[in-house]
Design a protein around this motif. Structure first.
Motif, PDB file in Angstrom:
ATOM      1  N   LEU A  99      20.582  -6.093  64.950  1.00  0.00           N
ATOM      2  CA  LEU A  99      19.355  -7.002  65.309  1.00  0.00           C
ATOM      3  C   LEU A  99      18.569  -6.590  66.371  1.00  0.00           C
ATOM      4  CD1 LEU A  99      17.741  -9.736  64.379  1.00  0.00           C
ATOM      5  CD2 LEU A  99      19.479 -10.796  65.745  1.00  0.00           C
ATOM      6  N   THR A 100      17.378  -6.306  66.403  1.00  0.00           N
ATOM      7  CA  THR A 100      16.321  -6.146  67.440  1.00  0.00           C
ATOM      8  C   THR A 100      15.316  -7.246  67.727  1.00  0.00           C
ATOM      9  OG1 THR A 100      16.535  -3.589  67.162  1.00  0.00           O
ATOM     10  CG2 THR A 100      14.682  -4.467  68.376  1.00  0.00           C
ATOM     11  N   LEU A 101      15.376  -7.812  68.975  1.00  0.00           N
ATOM     12  CA  LEU A 101      14.683  -8.693  69.585  1.00  0.00           C
ATOM     13  C   LEU A 101      13.272  -8.102  70.026  1.00  0.00           C
ATOM     14  CD1 LEU A 101      17.118 -11.118  71.214  1.00  0.00           C
ATOM     15  CD2 LEU A 101      16.396 -11.081  68.674  1.00  0.00           C
ATOM     16  N   PRO A 102      12.120  -8.278  69.579  1.00  0.00           N
ATOM     17  CA  PRO A 102      10.930  -7.794  69.895  1.00  0.00           C
ATOM     18  C   PRO A 102      10.386  -8.560  71.341  1.00  0.00           C
ATOM     19  CG  PRO A 102      10.398  -9.218  68.240  1.00  0.00           C
ATOM     20  CD  PRO A 102      12.045  -9.014  68.381  1.00  0.00           C
ATOM     21  N   VAL A 103       9.615  -7.876  72.020  1.00  0.00           N
ATOM     22  CA  VAL A 103       8.978  -8.370  73.195  1.00  0.00           C
ATOM     23  C   VAL A 103       8.110  -9.614  72.858  1.00  0.00           C
ATOM     24  CG1 VAL A 103       7.420  -7.838  75.041  1.00  0.00           C
ATOM     25  CG2 VAL A 103       8.637  -6.046  74.209  1.00  0.00           C
ATOM     26  N   GLY A 104       8.411 -10.623  73.626  1.00  0.00           N
ATOM     27  CA  GLY A 104       7.819 -11.979  73.469  1.00  0.00           C
ATOM     28  C   GLY A 104       8.655 -13.059  72.623  1.00  0.00           C
ATOM     29  N   THR A 105       9.743 -12.686  72.047  1.00  0.00           N
ATOM     30  CA  THR A 105      10.708 -13.545  71.572  1.00  0.00           C
ATOM     31  C   THR A 105      11.358 -14.364  72.590  1.00  0.00           C
ATOM     32  OG1 THR A 105      11.247 -11.677  70.084  1.00  0.00           O
ATOM     33  CG2 THR A 105      12.705 -13.675  70.030  1.00  0.00           C
ATOM     34  N   ALA A 106      11.367 -15.726  72.150  1.00  0.00           N
ATOM     35  CA  ALA A 106      12.024 -16.609  72.912  1.00  0.00           C
ATOM     36  C   ALA A 106      13.614 -16.873  72.485  1.00  0.00           C
ATOM     37  CB  ALA A 106      11.150 -18.165  73.183  1.00  0.00           C
ATOM     38  N   LEU A 110      25.524 -10.762  76.838  1.00  0.00           N
ATOM     39  CA  LEU A 110      24.759  -9.561  77.019  1.00  0.00           C
ATOM     40  C   LEU A 110      23.294  -9.752  77.666  1.00  0.00           C
ATOM     41  CD1 LEU A 110      23.709  -6.451  76.757  1.00  0.00           C
ATOM     42  CD2 LEU A 110      23.904  -7.079  74.243  1.00  0.00           C
ATOM     43  N   LEU A 111      22.759 -11.011  76.693  1.00  0.00           N
ATOM     44  CA  LEU A 111      21.309 -11.431  77.153  1.00  0.00           C
ATOM     45  C   LEU A 111      21.071 -12.240  78.252  1.00  0.00           C
ATOM     46  CD1 LEU A 111      20.917 -12.969  73.287  1.00  0.00           C
ATOM     47  CD2 LEU A 111      19.779 -10.935  74.250  1.00  0.00           C
ATOM     48  N   LEU A 112      22.173 -12.878  78.756  1.00  0.00           N
ATOM     49  CA  LEU A 112      22.037 -13.515  80.066  1.00  0.00           C
ATOM     50  C   LEU A 112      22.104 -12.446  81.455  1.00  0.00           C
ATOM     51  CD1 LEU A 112      23.877 -16.751  79.599  1.00  0.00           C
ATOM     52  CD2 LEU A 112      21.546 -16.454  79.588  1.00  0.00           C
ATOM     53  N   THR A 113      22.976 -11.562  81.076  1.00  0.00           N
ATOM     54  CA  THR A 113      22.745 -10.578  82.212  1.00  0.00           C
ATOM     55  C   THR A 113      21.794  -9.223  82.102  1.00  0.00           C
ATOM     56  OG1 THR A 113      24.746  -9.603  81.064  1.00  0.00           O
ATOM     57  CG2 THR A 113      25.434 -11.061  82.522  1.00  0.00           C
ATOM     58  N   ARG A 164      15.263 -17.923  77.308  1.00  0.00           N
ATOM     59  CA  ARG A 164      14.629 -16.839  78.077  1.00  0.00           C
ATOM     60  C   ARG A 164      13.651 -16.170  77.169  1.00  0.00           C
ATOM     61  NH1 ARG A 164      17.340 -18.812  81.490  1.00  0.00           N
ATOM     62  NH2 ARG A 164      19.067 -17.966  82.748  1.00  0.00           N
ATOM     63  N   SER A 165      12.774 -15.470  77.751  1.00  0.00           N
ATOM     64  CA  SER A 165      11.866 -14.742  76.900  1.00  0.00           C
ATOM     65  C   SER A 165      12.146 -13.120  77.288  1.00  0.00           C
ATOM     66  CB  SER A 165      10.240 -14.918  77.764  1.00  0.00           C
ATOM     67  OG  SER A 165      10.105 -16.137  77.367  1.00  0.00           O
ATOM     68  N   VAL A 166      12.029 -12.421  76.060  1.00  0.00           N
ATOM     69  CA  VAL A 166      12.374 -10.964  75.912  1.00  0.00           C
ATOM     70  C   VAL A 166      11.077 -10.339  76.504  1.00  0.00           C
ATOM     71  CG1 VAL A 166      12.914  -8.840  74.422  1.00  0.00           C
ATOM     72  CG2 VAL A 166      13.734 -11.137  73.886  1.00  0.00           C
ATOM     73  N   GLU A 167      11.324  -9.429  77.751  1.00  0.00           N
ATOM     74  CA  GLU A 167      10.403  -8.519  78.536  1.00  0.00           C
ATOM     75  C   GLU A 167      10.170  -7.363  77.887  1.00  0.00           C
ATOM     76  OE1 GLU A 167       9.261 -10.217  82.644  1.00  0.00           O
ATOM     77  OE2 GLU A 167      11.868 -10.103  82.481  1.00  0.00           O
ATOM     78  N   LYS A 168      11.414  -6.968  77.662  1.00  0.00           N
ATOM     79  CA  LYS A 168      11.558  -5.437  76.963  1.00  0.00           C
ATOM     80  C   LYS A 168      12.429  -5.518  75.748  1.00  0.00           C
ATOM     81  CE  LYS A 168      12.694  -0.870  78.183  1.00  0.00           C
ATOM     82  NZ  LYS A 168      13.116   0.229  79.467  1.00  0.00           N
ATOM     83  N   GLU A 169      12.135  -4.910  74.697  1.00  0.00           N
ATOM     84  CA  GLU A 169      12.878  -4.894  73.275  1.00  0.00           C
ATOM     85  C   GLU A 169      14.340  -4.688  73.719  1.00  0.00           C
ATOM     86  OE1 GLU A 169      12.964  -1.760  69.901  1.00  0.00           O
ATOM     87  OE2 GLU A 169      11.169  -2.948  69.512  1.00  0.00           O
ATOM     88  N   ILE A 170      15.080  -5.529  73.054  1.00  0.00           N
ATOM     89  CA  ILE A 170      16.590  -5.273  73.267  1.00  0.00           C
ATOM     90  C   ILE A 170      17.481  -5.658  71.718  1.00  0.00           C
ATOM     91  CG2 ILE A 170      16.936  -7.773  73.811  1.00  0.00           C
ATOM     92  CD1 ILE A 170      18.967  -7.323  75.797  1.00  0.00           C
ATOM     93  N   THR A 171      18.425  -4.884  71.882  1.00  0.00           N
ATOM     94  CA  THR A 171      19.131  -4.900  70.566  1.00  0.00           C
ATOM     95  C   THR A 171      20.513  -5.763  70.692  1.00  0.00           C
ATOM     96  OG1 THR A 171      18.379  -2.690  69.839  1.00  0.00           O
ATOM     97  CG2 THR A 171      20.330  -3.471  68.470  1.00  0.00           C
ATOM     98  N   ILE A 172      20.882  -6.431  69.893  1.00  0.00           N
ATOM     99  CA  ILE A 172      22.123  -7.237  69.902  1.00  0.00           C
ATOM    100  C   ILE A 172      23.004  -7.121  68.426  1.00  0.00           C
ATOM    101  CG2 ILE A 172      21.376  -8.859  71.414  1.00  0.00           C
ATOM    102  CD1 ILE A 172      20.832 -10.906  69.489  1.00  0.00           C
ATOM    103  N   ASN A 173      23.819  -8.180  68.321  1.00  0.00           N
ATOM    104  CA  ASN A 173      24.607  -7.826  66.883  1.00  0.00           C
ATOM    105  C   ASN A 173      24.955  -6.539  66.684  1.00  0.00           C
ATOM    106  OD1 ASN A 173      25.885  -8.893  64.764  1.00  0.00           O
ATOM    107  ND2 ASN A 173      24.043  -9.062  63.583  1.00  0.00           N
ATOM    108  N   GLU A 174      25.873  -5.884  67.613  1.00  0.00           N
ATOM    109  CA  GLU A 174      26.151  -4.557  67.159  1.00  0.00           C
ATOM    110  C   GLU A 174      25.103  -3.606  67.011  1.00  0.00           C
ATOM    111  OE1 GLU A 174      29.525  -4.698  64.965  1.00  0.00           O
ATOM    112  OE2 GLU A 174      30.800  -5.558  66.837  1.00  0.00           O
ATOM    113  N   GLY A 175      23.901  -3.570  67.480  1.00  0.00           N
ATOM    114  CA  GLY A 175      22.898  -3.013  66.943  1.00  0.00           C
ATOM    115  C   GLY A 175      21.983  -3.193  65.636  1.00  0.00           C
TER     116      GLY A 175
END
Length: 470
Positions: free
Chosen positions: A360-367, A72-75, A347-358
């Motif tokens: 866990l949310t990764l905020p912008v700027g997270t590596a 999900l993250l790599l694509t 990778r650096s998060v450019e736009k907030e994204i959710t993983i772990n079936e919703g």
């Protein structure tokens, strides 16, 4: 020039004379550093599950182990930016295809046609010619003498890349300025980058000066500039003389020149990037496949029998032939699993994204850190992951495994450009080699120490023996 650099140059020259690819300086510290990093990450993931977070300086890092979320993250288009680790590469390769930056997408678009299936089929003639020469060299070795096959393989992968992607003739390939030193020192350059990534204090200007790293890096950069400038000048002159236009099968240097969209400095950065990632990575993987076959005689016999059935003893290797060599493909995939081309991806998060079936949310700027090396050895997906077992890629075994557990060339918009190119080159080298020689090695391959840094390789070389076939 400092004593350190003088020693580095002389050492490199000695290396070039006896073996183009021996690492300059002992790798022990990098091995220990990488092992410590992997052990730390593995300990955190074992304690907290498929996800853990930690800070490196001002940067929040999240390490992800879950195979589905890795895909999900790599694509995802929300992570089309390389992480802060890659900043340490930019002195050597600029902001481009490998390190990321504002122009990586455009640069990649320019060179992609040189890596497609149609172009690789045209390159096949060069691959076969260089592979036959390699096979002849190996057939003339003393069958009782153990040697590092990588030292021979890299000479011919280098020639293959020069005559295809670089657009040079065979004669020009032998006379490129500083190329022997580049080939000899490439692994040392990347080890230097990895040490800067692993130890933040080595990046402090005062520390770099006191330890001699500053002068060493300046020498590396000067070497890269002279090497790439020579290639660029040769191809610019050739295109001017021919009134060059963009052709379907031309190499990456010509494409950059004719595009008119890339500065000369960016051309040099990308030439070095694509040269080293093509010839050095291909040489390591081809050597690994040969070493696997040397340690697994039953698989060597399977592959050899298949080659004889499909091609016989003289025919050039084509893409259609490679599709029929199923046993070779199993060994090749196991080499990709066991020795990851990229040990870590960030990778650096450019736009907030959710993983772990919703959950866990990764905020912008997270590596986000993804360890391909750990994914390919995860007990959740791989039985006895530290053993070499090509049969794990048989169709019936693949069906039982999460398809996201094997991502040797990464995924998404920033995946490996050279997967088709490298696969064809490596398999052609193996086929032509096995036609001429039988490979042997001592001990168990699983006992060989690994060197894990930017990529994964065998720490003490790819040592085997070659016996001519009668």
């Amino acid at each position: 020039m400092s004593t350190l650099i003088d020693h580095q140059i002389e050492n490199a020259k000695r290396v070039c004379q006896r073996c183009l690819v021996q690492q300059v300086g002992p790798p022990a510290r990098s091995v220990a550093d990488a092992t410590q990093i992997l052990n730390t990450l593995e300990g955190l993931l074992n304690k907290y599950g498929d996800y853990c977070k930690f800070w490196i300086g001002p940067n929040l890092n999240v390490c992800v182990k879950n195979a589905g979320d890795i895909r999900l993250l790599l694509t995802s288009n929300q992570l089309n930016k390389k992480g802060p680790f890659y900043e340490e590469m930019k002195s050597f390769i600029g902001s481009g295809i490998l390190s990321g930056g504002p122009n990586w997408r455009n640069h990649r678009k320019i060179v992609t046609p040189s890596y497609n299936k149609i172009s690789v089929q045209v390159y096949s003639k060069v691959f076969n010619k260089e592979a036959r020469e390699l096979a002849t060299v190996l057939a003339n070795k003393n069958p009782k003498t153990t040697f590092n096959v990588y030292c021979d393989v890299v000479r011919f992968t280098t020639q293959s890349v020069c005559q295809t992607l670089m657009g040079l003739s065979k004669e020009e390939s032998k006379n490129v300025k500083r190329m022997d030193e580049i080939v000899a020192l490439t692994q040392s350059m990347y080890n230097n980058i990895f040490e800067n990534i692993a130890h933040w204090w080595l990046r402090i200007p005062g520390v770099k000066i006191l330890t001699g790293r500053c002068n060493k890096e300046k020498y590396y950069i000067k070497l890269i500039q002279e090497f790439t400038s020579d290639i660029l000048e040769r191809r610019t002159r050739a295109l001017n003389e021919s009134g060059g236009t963009i052709e379907e099968y031309m190499g990456i240097v010509d494409r950059f020149i004719l595009s008119g969209e890339v500065s000369d400095q960016d051309k040099r950065f990308e030439i070095f990037t694509l040269f080293t990632t093509s010839q050095e990575a291909s040489a390591k993987l081809a050597s690994a496949v040969l070493l696997f076959l040397a340690h697994l005689p039953e698989w060597q016999q399977k592959v050899y029998n298949e080659i004889m059935d499909v091609l016989g003893t003289d025919e050039d290797v084509t893409e259609d032939h490679l599709k029929q060599l199923h046993s070779l493909d199993l060994v090749y995939k196991e080499a990709l699993r066991y020795l990851s081309i990229a040990a870590f991806i960030q990778r650096s998060v450019e736009k907030e994204i959710t993983i772990n079936e919703g959950k866990l949310t990764l905020p912008v700027g997270t590596a986000v850190i993804i360890s391909i090396h750990m994914l390919h050895r995860d007990l959740c997906h791989w039985e006895e992951p530290n053993k070499v077992k090509p049969e794990r890629f048989l169709p019936e075994n693949v069906k039982q495994r999460d398809p996201n557990a094997f991502v040797p060339f990464s995924l998404g918009a920033m995946d490996c450009l050279g997967r088709v190119y490298a696969t064809s080159l490596i398999k052609t080298f193996v086929v032509q080699t096995l036609r001429r020689v039988q490979l042997e090695a001592d001990g168990n391959i699983e006992d060989l120490e690994l060197h894990v840094a930017i990529s994964v390789k065998f720490a003490k070389g790819y040592n085997l023996r070659a016996r001519p076939r009668t």
